[in-house]
Every structure is written in structure tokens, then in C-alpha cells.
Write a protein that holds these residues in place. Structure first.
Motif, PDB file in Angstrom:
ATOM      1  N   THR A  34      -6.446  21.930  26.953  1.00 46.51           N
ATOM      2  CA  THR A  34      -6.554  23.361  25.960  1.00 46.51           C
ATOM      3  C   THR A  34      -5.566  23.048  24.996  1.00 46.51           C
ATOM      4  OG1 THR A  34      -4.867  24.487  27.231  1.00 46.51           O
ATOM      5  CG2 THR A  34      -7.135  24.780  27.899  1.00 46.51           C
ATOM      6  N   VAL A  35      -5.760  23.892  23.784  1.00 46.47           N
ATOM      7  CA  VAL A  35      -4.887  23.849  22.607  1.00 46.47           C
ATOM      8  C   VAL A  35      -3.304  24.034  23.244  1.00 46.47           C
ATOM      9  CG1 VAL A  35      -4.053  24.998  20.606  1.00 46.47           C
ATOM     10  CG2 VAL A  35      -6.755  24.563  21.094  1.00 46.47           C
ATOM     11  N   ASP A  36      -3.176  25.089  24.218  1.00 42.61           N
ATOM     12  CA  ASP A  36      -1.908  25.486  24.708  1.00 42.61           C
ATOM     13  C   ASP A  36      -1.373  23.992  25.386  1.00 42.61           C
ATOM     14  OD1 ASP A  36      -2.014  27.889  23.995  1.00 42.61           O
ATOM     15  OD2 ASP A  36      -2.546  28.936  25.747  1.00 42.61           O
ATOM     16  N   ASP A  37      -2.240  23.248  26.000  1.00 40.40           N
ATOM     17  CA  ASP A  37      -1.720  22.086  26.580  1.00 40.40           C
ATOM     18  C   ASP A  37      -1.036  20.944  25.556  1.00 40.40           C
ATOM     19  OD1 ASP A  37      -2.428  22.628  29.143  1.00 40.40           O
ATOM     20  OD2 ASP A  37      -4.547  22.019  29.036  1.00 40.40           O
ATOM     21  N   VAL A  38      -1.917  20.722  24.340  1.00 43.86           N
ATOM     22  CA  VAL A  38      -1.505  20.052  23.437  1.00 43.86           C
ATOM     23  C   VAL A  38      -0.205  20.539  22.818  1.00 43.86           C
ATOM     24  CG1 VAL A  38      -2.069  19.032  21.257  1.00 43.86           C
ATOM     25  CG2 VAL A  38      -3.770  19.379  22.783  1.00 43.86           C
ATOM     26  N   ARG A  39       0.135  21.752  22.619  1.00 38.66           N
ATOM     27  CA  ARG A  39       1.144  22.605  22.019  1.00 38.66           C
ATOM     28  C   ARG A  39       2.112  22.409  22.864  1.00 38.66           C
ATOM     29  NH1 ARG A  39      -2.045  27.384  19.196  1.00 38.66           N
ATOM     30  NH2 ARG A  39      -2.686  26.279  17.166  1.00 38.66           N
ATOM     31  N   ARG A  40       2.035  22.438  24.365  1.00 35.97           N
ATOM     32  CA  ARG A  40       3.151  22.364  25.360  1.00 35.97           C
ATOM     33  C   ARG A  40       3.562  21.042  25.292  1.00 35.97           C
ATOM     34  NH1 ARG A  40       3.717  24.843  30.398  1.00 35.97           N
ATOM     35  NH2 ARG A  40       1.879  25.878  30.144  1.00 35.97           N
ATOM     36  N   ARG A  41       2.800  19.964  24.798  1.00 34.08           N
ATOM     37  CA  ARG A  41       3.150  18.411  24.704  1.00 34.08           C
ATOM     38  C   ARG A  41       4.029  18.187  23.275  1.00 34.08           C
ATOM     39  NH1 ARG A  41      -0.072  19.201  28.663  1.00 34.08           N
ATOM     40  NH2 ARG A  41      -0.430  17.802  30.221  1.00 34.08           N
ATOM     41  N   GLU A  42       3.539  18.929  22.567  1.00 41.42           N
ATOM     42  CA  GLU A  42       4.338  18.861  21.031  1.00 41.42           C
ATOM     43  C   GLU A  42       5.617  19.177  21.350  1.00 41.42           C
ATOM     44  OE1 GLU A  42       0.532  19.636  18.192  1.00 41.42           O
ATOM     45  OE2 GLU A  42       1.808  21.250  18.654  1.00 41.42           O
ATOM     46  N   GLN A  43       6.219  19.830  22.194  1.00 40.59           N
ATOM     47  CA  GLN A  43       7.546  20.462  22.365  1.00 40.59           C
ATOM     48  C   GLN A  43       8.303  19.326  23.269  1.00 40.59           C
ATOM     49  OE1 GLN A  43       8.317  22.894  20.568  1.00 40.59           O
ATOM     50  NE2 GLN A  43       6.161  22.933  20.041  1.00 40.59           N
ATOM     51  N   GLU A  44       7.731  18.106  23.726  1.00 38.26           N
ATOM     52  CA  GLU A  44       8.280  17.261  24.616  1.00 38.26           C
ATOM     53  C   GLU A  44       9.097  16.447  23.762  1.00 38.26           C
ATOM     54  OE1 GLU A  44       8.444  16.841  28.260  1.00 38.26           O
ATOM     55  OE2 GLU A  44       7.857  19.101  27.859  1.00 38.26           O
ATOM     56  N   PRO A  45      10.288  15.991  24.140  1.00 38.93           N
ATOM     57  CA  PRO A  45      11.192  15.011  23.370  1.00 38.93           C
ATOM     58  C   PRO A  45      10.222  13.700  23.056  1.00 38.93           C
ATOM     59  CG  PRO A  45      12.118  15.841  25.586  1.00 38.93           C
ATOM     60  CD  PRO A  45      10.936  16.078  25.596  1.00 38.93           C
ATOM     61  N   TRP A  46       9.338  13.248  23.572  1.00 35.78           N
ATOM     62  CA  TRP A  46       8.425  12.065  23.475  1.00 35.78           C
ATOM     63  C   TRP A  46       7.583  12.375  22.113  1.00 35.78           C
ATOM     64  CZ3 TRP A  46       3.582  12.483  23.902  1.00 35.78           C
ATOM     65  CH2 TRP A  46       2.873  13.382  24.905  1.00 35.78           C
ATOM     66  N   PHE A  47       7.115  13.705  21.935  1.00 43.58           N
ATOM     67  CA  PHE A  47       6.082  13.741  20.919  1.00 43.58           C
ATOM     68  C   PHE A  47       6.391  13.118  19.514  1.00 43.58           C
ATOM     69  CE2 PHE A  47       3.849  16.336  17.645  1.00 43.58           C
ATOM     70  CZ  PHE A  47       2.417  15.828  18.130  1.00 43.58           C
ATOM     71  N   ASP A  48       5.360  12.523  19.059  1.00 37.07           N
ATOM     72  CA  ASP A  48       5.636  11.896  17.606  1.00 37.07           C
ATOM     73  C   ASP A  48       4.206  12.124  16.884  1.00 37.07           C
ATOM     74  OD1 ASP A  48       6.079  10.818  15.215  1.00 37.07           O
ATOM     75  OD2 ASP A  48       6.178   8.757  16.138  1.00 37.07           O
ATOM     76  N   ALA A  49       4.052  12.834  15.914  1.00 33.88           N
ATOM     77  CA  ALA A  49       2.869  13.344  15.247  1.00 33.88           C
ATOM     78  C   ALA A  49       2.381  12.041  14.483  1.00 33.88           C
ATOM     79  CB  ALA A  49       2.933  14.473  14.201  1.00 33.88           C
ATOM     80  N   GLU A  50       3.239  11.254  14.127  1.00 32.98           N
ATOM     81  CA  GLU A  50       2.883   9.890  13.563  1.00 32.98           C
ATOM     82  C   GLU A  50       2.163   8.713  14.328  1.00 32.98           C
ATOM     83  OE1 GLU A  50       3.310   9.115  10.074  1.00 32.98           O
ATOM     84  OE2 GLU A  50       3.781  11.321  10.304  1.00 32.98           O
ATOM     85  N   GLY A  51       2.249   9.141  15.662  1.00 30.08           N
ATOM     86  CA  GLY A  51       1.578   8.312  16.699  1.00 30.08           C
ATOM     87  C   GLY A  51       0.495   9.237  17.243  1.00 30.08           C
ATOM     88  N   PHE A  52       0.041  10.161  16.668  1.00 30.14           N
ATOM     89  CA  PHE A  52      -1.309  10.640  16.980  1.00 30.14           C
ATOM     90  C   PHE A  52      -2.310  10.416  16.039  1.00 30.14           C
ATOM     91  CE2 PHE A  52      -2.523  14.786  19.516  1.00 30.14           C
ATOM     92  CZ  PHE A  52      -3.730  14.483  19.686  1.00 30.14           C
ATOM     93  N   LEU A  53      -2.976   9.590  16.197  1.00 27.49           N
ATOM     94  CA  LEU A  53      -3.814   9.162  15.035  1.00 27.49           C
ATOM     95  C   LEU A  53      -5.446   9.736  15.287  1.00 27.49           C
ATOM     96  CD1 LEU A  53      -3.187   5.348  15.476  1.00 27.49           C
ATOM     97  CD2 LEU A  53      -1.789   7.237  14.234  1.00 27.49           C
TER      98      LEU A  53
END
Length: 312
Positions: free
Chosen positions: A181-200
Motif C-alpha cells: 500500500t501507499v502507507d507501506d511505501v511511506r513507512r519504508r521512506e522513514q527507514e535509515p536505508w531509504f534513498d529516493a535516488e535509488g528508486f528508479l
């Protein structure tokens, strides 16, 4: 029950102890995320020894009533003392865990987990492979372009609904990934490993999302103990398949990780997904570990008090 603050701290220590002892986590990323930030559909069951120390933790995801997921881990020092059997007895008595609609994951496919599953009458029904591309693998092929397609990066706060819609179509057959879900994505966006540059993201000339490759970086896990990259999710809209987009996105993500100095990369893939496995093998990936799902048959019943405990 929801874990108390003390339970949560003890569980985190248990998670680390099992990862050190077994070389693999006994719980999946969703279970660990639910521990840190409750989703509302995760159930927790803890078992303690006579000294009050945490002996085991079971996480039950009831978000999908027809696909309940159970994950259990037992502290190394308390294994083969009936702890896993006692937990199984309690879990199998839960009306939410119905035969044909629930399964138990054994991460790492350790012998003890298979023994316990057999004693409980659980049937092996799925394998998830962790494949690894070692640092010494052959050089990557050059990135490939797909006519009429532009690859960019995720715009946080804007692109999540498009990603979830494509993901749902791409993984309609997959019980876990297809339910993101969108909430699942946003939850992972808060994780230390998340990097939008690596989301192609791959889009056509009109801006419609055709597919994506979400990469991830783990702080450890490489053969030398250093960081390792991950092909976290590659999803292509079924209407855009047959154009080589999946391969192009996979390569784009691998080159992104290589650009960050991460030549060693892992990924997870269903063992029976022959086309994906063949693609990854061509890119230098080989099977490194196996996770196994055991399903509850219609004739599954709770174990008796005398059953042996071979659980992890």
C-alpha cells in the motif's frame, strides 16, 4: 497482544541473537517494521522462561484474513525444550489461523524448522531464494535503453500512488508483494536505508509509469562484512511487458548500486519464477540461501504435549 516497551527491547535483542547464531533473520522485514511501528494488523506472542528471560517471539500478520503469515523464533539457549511446540499449540488454537489460509515461514530453511513443521503436520508449499551477485562477478553489461521510455527517480510525496498501482498489477499473483500500500511505501521512506535516488521509475512519453526498480543498501551482509546492495523490488506493468523493460530497469539499478561502490548485491525471488531466475543467473547471481513457507493442511491439529521441539 501488543508488546510492552520491555518486551520490544527484549525482542530486539532476540532478533540480533538469532541473526548472529543462525546467520539469517528469523523474521521478515514486515514483521520487524510492525514491531517498530505497529500496523494494527500484527499480533505478537512472547514466551518467557522460569527466570523471566524472553525465550521466543511469534509474529502473526492477519492483514489478509485468507493469507495469515506466522513467523516464530526461539532463543538459541532454549531450543529443544518444548518452547516452539508450546507456541505452536497456542497459535494453532487461534481461530484466525485456519488451515488452507495460513502459513509459517522458516527463514534459512534450517533443519530444526523442518522437523518442527513435520511434527505439526505442516506441508512445504513455497520456496523463496536469496540470490547473491558476488563482488568478483563478471562486469555488468552496459545499461540498456528502451525506446520511448525515460528513467528518473522517485519524487517523494508524489509518485507513491503510481508505484503502488503498477506494483499491484505486476504482482497480482504474489500474496505479499502485491498487497503493498501507499502507507507501506511511506513507512519504508522513514527507514535509515531509504534513498529516493535509488528508486528508479520508468515512464512513457505521456508520463505514465510503466515500471520501477527500488534498490536498497544494507549496512552489512557482504562477504567481507561490509555493506551490500539489494535489488529490492523490480515491477513492470503487464501492459508494458515484452519490451525488455524489466531487464533494462534491473541493469539500471545494478549500475546505480555499483556507482555507490556496491558490486556485491543480493535479491529475493520465488524459486519457481523460472524466467526471473534465468535473468538473474545471466547477470551473475547464484542461490545463496532459501526461505521456506509451510502451509497448514485441512487436517492440521495442535501438537500434543509430548511432541519434540525442533524449532528455531
Amino acid at each position: 497482544m501488543d508488546p510492552t516497551a520491555a518486551d520490544r527491547e527484549a525482542i530486539e535483542h532476540l532478533v540480533a541473537a538469532l541473526r548472529h547464531a543462525d546467520g539469517v533473520s528469523a523474521w521478515s522485514e514486515p514483521a520487524l517494521l510492525d514491531l517498530a511501528t505497529p500496523t494494527g494488523h500484527g499480533r505478537h506472542l512472547v514466551a518467557r522462561g522460569d527466570d523471566g528471560a524472553l525465550a521466543a517471539w511469534a509474529h502473526v500478520d492477519v492483514g489478509e484474513p485468507d493469507d495469515v503469515v506466522v513467523e516464530v523464533g526461539v532463543a538459541p539457549g532454549t531450543r529443544r525444550h518444548g518452547v516452539a511446540t508450546a507456541l505452536a499449540r497456542t497459535l494453532l488454537a487461534d481461530p484466525a489461523i485456519r488451515p488452507g489460509h495460513a502459513r509459517v515461514w522458516a527463514h534459512g530453511d534450517r533443519p530444526g524448522a523442518a522437523e518442527l513443521a513435520g511434527a505439526l503436520g505442516l506441508a512445504r508449499d513455497r520456496e523463496l531464494w536469496m540470490m547473491r551477485r558476488p563482488a568478483g562477478a563478471d562486469p555488468l553489461p552496459p545499461p540498456g535503453d528502451v525506446e520511448g521510455v525515460t528513467v528518473g527517480t522517485l519524487r517523494v510525496g508524489m509518485d507513491e500512488p503510481d508505484v503502488v498501482a503498477v506494483n499491484a498489477r505486476a504482482f497480482a499473483w504474489h500474496p505479499e508483494q502485491g498487497a503493498m500500500t501507499v502507507d507501506d511505501v511511506r513507512r519504508r521512506e522513514q527507514e535509515p536505508w531509504f534513498d529516493a535516488e535509488g528508486f528508479l521509475l520508468a515512464r512513457d512519453a505521456e508520463g505514465a509509469l510503466l515500471g520501477f526498480h527500488w534498490t536498497k543498501v544494507h549496512p552489512d551482509g557482504a562477504r567481507d562484512g561490509g555493506p551490500v546492495g539489494e535489488v529490492y523490488v523490480v515491477g513492470v506493468d503487464p501492459d508494458a511487458q515484452g519490451r525488455g523493460l524489466g531487464g533494462a530497469l534491473t541493469l539500471a539499478g545494478l549500475h546505480h548500486l555499483a556507482g555507490r561502490g556496491l558490486d556485491e548485491v543480493i535479491l529475493y525471488v520465488e524459486a519457481d519464477n523460472a524466467p526471473a531466475v534465468a535473468t538473474y543467473r545471466r547477470l551473475g547471481f547464484e542461490v545463496d540461501a532459501v526461505d521456506v513457507s509451510f502451509g497448514l493442511r485441512e487436517d492440521t491439529s495442535a501438537p500434543s504435549a509430548g511432541d519434540d521441539d525442533g524449532g528455531r
